[in-house]
Design a protein around this motif. Structure first.
Motif, PDB file in Angstrom:
ATOM      1  N   GLY A  46       0.818  -1.203   0.000  1.00 22.16           N
ATOM      2  CA  GLY A  46       0.000   0.000   0.000  1.00 22.16           C
ATOM      3  C   GLY A  46       0.850   1.250   0.000  1.00 22.16           C
ATOM      4  O   GLY A  46       0.464   2.274   0.561  1.00 22.16           O
ATOM      5  N   HIS A  48       3.423   1.780   1.643  1.00 23.76           N
ATOM      6  CA  HIS A  48       4.047   1.989   2.952  1.00 23.76           C
ATOM      7  C   HIS A  48       5.224   1.031   3.117  1.00 23.76           C
ATOM      8  O   HIS A  48       5.113  -0.159   2.780  1.00 23.76           O
ATOM      9  N   ASP A 256       0.237   0.007  14.963  1.00 20.63           N
ATOM     10  CA  ASP A 256      -0.478   1.186  14.477  1.00 20.63           C
ATOM     11  C   ASP A 256       0.446   2.401  14.471  1.00 20.63           C
ATOM     12  O   ASP A 256       1.185   2.634  15.442  1.00 20.63           O
ATOM     13  N   ASN A 260       0.326   8.619  10.766  1.00 18.60           N
ATOM     14  CA  ASN A 260       0.427   8.336   9.337  1.00 18.60           C
ATOM     15  C   ASN A 260      -0.768   7.532   8.822  1.00 18.60           C
ATOM     16  O   ASN A 260      -0.814   7.150   7.654  1.00 18.60           O
ATOM     17  N   TYR A 262      -1.924   4.419   9.179  1.00 19.59           N
ATOM     18  CA  TYR A 262      -1.849   3.051   8.666  1.00 19.59           C
ATOM     19  C   TYR A 262      -1.379   2.109   9.774  1.00 19.59           C
ATOM     20  O   TYR A 262      -0.846   2.537  10.796  1.00 19.59           O
ATOM     21  N   SER A 263      -1.608   0.824   9.532  1.00 20.18           N
ATOM     22  CA  SER A 263      -1.163  -0.236  10.444  1.00 20.18           C
ATOM     23  C   SER A 263      -0.398  -1.287   9.661  1.00 20.18           C
ATOM     24  O   SER A 263      -0.703  -1.553   8.491  1.00 20.18           O
ATOM     25  N   THR A 326      -0.386  -4.170   5.087  1.00 21.74           N
ATOM     26  CA  THR A 326      -0.767  -2.922   5.742  1.00 21.74           C
ATOM     27  C   THR A 326      -2.245  -2.669   5.524  1.00 21.74           C
ATOM     28  O   THR A 326      -2.857  -3.173   4.565  1.00 21.74           O
ATOM     29  N   GLU A 327      -2.806  -1.883   6.430  1.00 17.58           N
ATOM     30  CA  GLU A 327      -4.207  -1.451   6.319  1.00 17.58           C
ATOM     31  C   GLU A 327      -4.309   0.022   6.709  1.00 17.58           C
ATOM     32  O   GLU A 327      -3.525   0.502   7.541  1.00 17.58           O
ATOM     33  N   ALA A 328      -5.274   0.692   6.107  1.00 10.06           N
ATOM     34  CA  ALA A 328      -5.544   2.077   6.499  1.00 10.06           C
ATOM     35  C   ALA A 328      -6.091   2.104   7.906  1.00 10.06           C
ATOM     36  O   ALA A 328      -6.875   1.248   8.305  1.00 10.06           O
TER      37      ALA A 328
END
Length: 330
Positions: A46, A48, A256, A260, A262-263, A326-328
């Motif tokens: 993503g 990141h 987390d 920024n 994201y995780s 990653t996740e938002a």
């Protein structure tokens, strides 16, 4: 090789052969160095950064400790063995001291060249590479660890997630002492003063030294309780470490970075009951190290059911799996 948006290719960077798995649609890329421990030296998801690479890849060849200081080294055995010595089933083992004066550290699997056996893009669009390492092909290793173990590992990039699947087979005729682990260095913005929160399904914490050697039996502690709800690691001391037992049934850990939005998520199979937390002082990273046993378990005076000390029988296969993405963060 490409299919849909995924691709796999071999390139040369700084004189090293690199396998690159790429998925532009999800902003994801993984780079693996089979020639140095089959190390996942870089992963972005993503757009990141997830895994912290060295500033120069040549460090992996030029500096003794570098192969287990960046990327995601594979450890056999993980962490330290005091004086390099232990016994199992009546046999004495003496591993080389590679962290003088007292320890064998992280094994040699992370430094050795692996053989690529297959790579491509599967029908579902995932790009993958499979590599193998055989102890029987290395007389120097067999001289002090005389067990024909074969490690086969596949990295697969699919839908923005990197999957790791592996099998370790005892091809020999005798039971082998067994201990395996991973050492991912998750790239985090410590140097920018960002808030960073770690969640992990912890059960108990082991009392350990600063070198992760065990000082006693585990118990419920403030850290092991708080990790389930989330603990700030923004001020976690450099070179500090913790050792926890995870809840049964596999674990999903989450880091987390609220500023920024994201995780980073790290999913482990149930074959990894223990997790070392560690912050290095040589990069802006944090390690969540899944192990099959606690540090130096074969030398501890506790039941193997507690410590994870175990063997691998002739013909037996140990399988493991992990994934990261990653996740938002809403």
């Amino acid at each position: 090789m490409t299919s849909n948006s995924a691709s796999v290719e071999q390139v040369v960077k700084e004189g090293l052969d690199i396998v690159v798995l790429r998925e532009p649609a999800t902003g994801s890329i993984a780079e693996i160095i089979p020639g140095i421990g089959n190390n996942l030296i870089r992963f972005e998801s993503g757009d990141h950064p997830v895994i912290e690479p060295p500033a120069r890849l040549q460090k992996l060849q030029q500096e003794a400790f570098a192969p287990f200081q960046y990327g995601m080294p594979m450890l056999f055995p993980p962490n330290r063995v005091h004086k390099g010595r232990f016994s199992y089933r009546g046999r004495e083992y003496e591993l080389p001291i590679n962290e003088p004066p007292d320890f064998h550290l992280h094994g040699e699997l992370c430094k050795r060249a692996w053989e690529i056996v297959e790579k491509g893009v599967s029908g579902d669009g995932g790009a993958y590479v499979t590599s193998r390492f055989s102890y029987a092909s290395h007389p120097g290793l067999m001289a002090y660890f005389p067990h024909s173990l074969t490690f086969t590992v596949t990295y697969r990039l699919l839908a923005g997630r990197l999957y790791l699947e592996g099998a370790i087979v005892n091809d020999g005729e005798e039971e082998s002492p067994f201990a395996f682990g991973l050492h991912p260095y998750f790239a985090l913005p410590f140097h920018r003063g960002k808030e960073i929160i770690l969640h992990a399904p912890a059960l108990e914490e082991w009392p350990v030294t600063s070198q992760a050697t065990v000082k006693g039996l585990p118990s419920r502690t403030e850290l092991s309780r708080s990790l389930n709800e989330g603990v700030s690691i923004s001020e976690y001391s450099e070179l500090d470490c913790s050792l926890i037992t995870l809840k049964e049934g596999g674990a999903t850990c989450r880091i987390d970075v609220p500023d920024n939005a994201y995780s980073i998520l790290f999913r482990l199979g149930p074959e990894f009951p223990y997790l070392v937390l560690f912050r290095p002082d040589w990069s802006s990273a944090y390690s969540l190290e899944p192990y099959t046993y606690v540090t130096d378990a074969f030398n501890l005076p506790y039941e193997s059911e507690r410590t994870g000390a175990r063997g691998l029988m002739p013909g037996e296969t140990f399988r493991f799996a992990a994934s990261m993405w990653t996740e938002a963060l809403g």
